[in-house]
Design an enzyme around this catalytic site. Structure first.
Site, PDB file in Angstrom:
ATOM      1  N   LYS A 105       0.883  -1.169   0.000  1.00 38.36           N
ATOM      2  CA  LYS A 105       0.000   0.000   0.000  1.00 38.36           C
ATOM      3  C   LYS A 105       0.914   1.210   0.000  1.00 38.36           C
ATOM      4  O   LYS A 105       1.579   1.501   1.005  1.00 38.36           O
ATOM      5  CB  LYS A 105      -0.914  -0.003   1.230  1.00 38.36           C
ATOM      6  CG  LYS A 105      -1.851   1.191   1.250  1.00 38.36           C
ATOM      7  CD  LYS A 105      -2.647   1.274   2.530  1.00 38.36           C
ATOM      8  CE  LYS A 105      -2.953   2.724   2.834  1.00 38.36           C
ATOM      9  NZ  LYS A 105      -3.610   2.899   4.141  1.00 38.36           N
ATOM     10  N   GLY A 113      -8.107   9.271   9.334  1.00 35.84           N
ATOM     11  CA  GLY A 113      -8.497   9.425  10.741  1.00 35.84           C
ATOM     12  C   GLY A 113      -9.539  10.497  10.999  1.00 35.84           C
ATOM     13  O   GLY A 113      -9.915  10.732  12.142  1.00 35.84           O
ATOM     14  N   ASN A 166      -9.698   1.732   9.488  1.00 35.86           N
ATOM     15  CA  ASN A 166      -8.849   1.499  10.649  1.00 35.86           C
ATOM     16  C   ASN A 166      -9.359   2.277  11.859  1.00 35.86           C
ATOM     17  O   ASN A 166      -9.979   1.708  12.749  1.00 35.86           O
ATOM     18  CB  ASN A 166      -7.391   1.855  10.355  1.00 35.86           C
ATOM     19  CG  ASN A 166      -6.454   1.378  11.454  1.00 35.86           C
ATOM     20  OD1 ASN A 166      -6.853   1.060  12.576  1.00 35.86           O
ATOM     21  ND2 ASN A 166      -5.192   1.295  11.161  1.00 35.86           N
ATOM     22  N   THR A 167      -9.141   3.595  11.855  1.00 33.84           N
ATOM     23  CA  THR A 167      -9.470   4.396  13.037  1.00 33.84           C
ATOM     24  C   THR A 167     -10.926   4.227  13.471  1.00 33.84           C
ATOM     25  O   THR A 167     -11.210   4.132  14.676  1.00 33.84           O
ATOM     26  CB  THR A 167      -9.178   5.883  12.757  1.00 33.84           C
ATOM     27  OG1 THR A 167      -7.827   5.997  12.301  1.00 33.84           O
ATOM     28  CG2 THR A 167      -9.364   6.734  14.000  1.00 33.84           C
TER      29      THR A 167
END
Lengths: 257, 65
Positions: free
Chosen positions: A96, A157, A206-207
């Site tokens: 990535k 995020g 993710n976050t």
């Protein structure tokens, strides 16, 4: 079925491994998300603590495919070197590719990104570029050899969802055959469902999961949203319209005429 | 010989990277290395010689998004 560089996957939810309250919660979240791909990274290892060794054991036990990132890299040189190091440790050609251009928004340096992608694709890497919704940049990345694109939804995020709906729809329409994964910025499952409804192939979260009050429950919620979004896209959503259209047939309505 | 290991100055007796990693306590750890910003593959560690002032990066798997 999702196909990324000839790898067939049944799950359209890719999960990041950072910022969980504990390794046990990470493991449970990956299971609840039914994720088959988990992103990982590389950091300086202390000979005393050996934190990376424990983490690597945990990831191997998960039995998932890993997608190493080049997070934190601000130059082509750093990103390419990090990719080489990741390929050795994680034994995968997948990378990535992140080349960060600006610290407030962590937005990609698309010029460095395309240059690094060209180098790495030529070396046999299977590159997943973290990019914007810019069509010309996307074209350059595909010319460089990328066969998957990872446009952002919003800054990493931030939890803002799909910030530029028009741009993302245009990207989807312009590259109908290219796997497109929304990476970054999603905050709640409805954002993920929306991405899949628009025809994006997958999302990377993710976050939004790791920092939720209950990451495991949130992982399960995202899994449901992704499945719902993919099913809705396959089912063919109606076009939105400005004015009402009666759902109950008007022919034979009582008291009229 | 003094070199920088992950940004900190350290004294290492061995010049060969493979041996220096042992000196530094990495032993059998799963790590990947770069010297002065250039990736050094594990099979090249035995023949890669460190010099005074070199910058060695020793990286390992870590959580990432």
């Amino acid at each position: 079925m999702l196909e990324l560089y000839d790898t067939a996957l049944t799950s359209r939810l890719l999960l990041g491994s950072a910022r969980y309250p504990s390794p046990a919660v990470l493991t449970a979240a990956v299971r609840a998300a039914r994720a088959q791909v988990v992103t990982v990274s590389l950091r300086r290892e202390s000979a005393g603590e050996r934190a990376g060794q424990g983490f690597w054991s945990l990831v191997r036990e998960l039995g998932v495919r890993v997608l190493p990132n080049t997070a934190g890299c601000h130059s082509v040189k750093e990103a390419v070197t990090t990719a080489h190091m990741a390929r050795e440790v994680f034994a995968t050609p997948w990378i990535k590719l992140e080349v960060i251009g600006e610290d407030d928004t962590l937005q990609p340096d698309v010029f460095g990104l395309t240059e690094a992608a060209r180098i790495l694709c030529a070396e046999g890497f299977q590159v997943f570029p973290y990019t914007t919704e810019d069509l010309v940049v996307a074209e350059r990345l595909l010319e460089a050899g990328c066969r998957v694109l990872m446009p952002w939804g919003a800054p990493i995020g931030s939890g803002r969802g799909l910030n530029n709906l028009y741009g993302l729809r245009a990207l989807r329409a312009h590259f109908p055959g290219v796997p497109l994964i929304i990476d970054a910025g999603l905050g709640v499952p409805s954002h993920a469902a929306q991405a899949l409804e628009l025809g994006f192939d997958a999302v990377l979260i993710n976050t939004a999961v790791a920092q939720a009050k209950d990451p495991v429950q949130m992982a399960a919620a995202f899994a449901q949203a992704v499945e719902a979004g993919a099913a809705a896209c396959a089912a063919g959503p109606i076009e939105a319209r400005d004015l009402a259209s009666p759902s109950t047939p008007v022919i034979g309505t009582a008291f009229r005429g | 010989m003094r070199i920088q290991v992950n940004g900190c100055w350290r004294e290492v007796p061995s010049a060969a990277l493979a041996a220096a990693l042992g000196d530094l306590g990495y032993g059998d750890a799963v790590v990947t290395t770069a010297v002065n910003g250039e990736f050094v593959a594990s099979e090249a560690r035995a023949r890669t010689l460190l010099a005074e002032g070199d910058r060695l990066e020793v990286l390992a798997p870590m959580q990432g998004g």
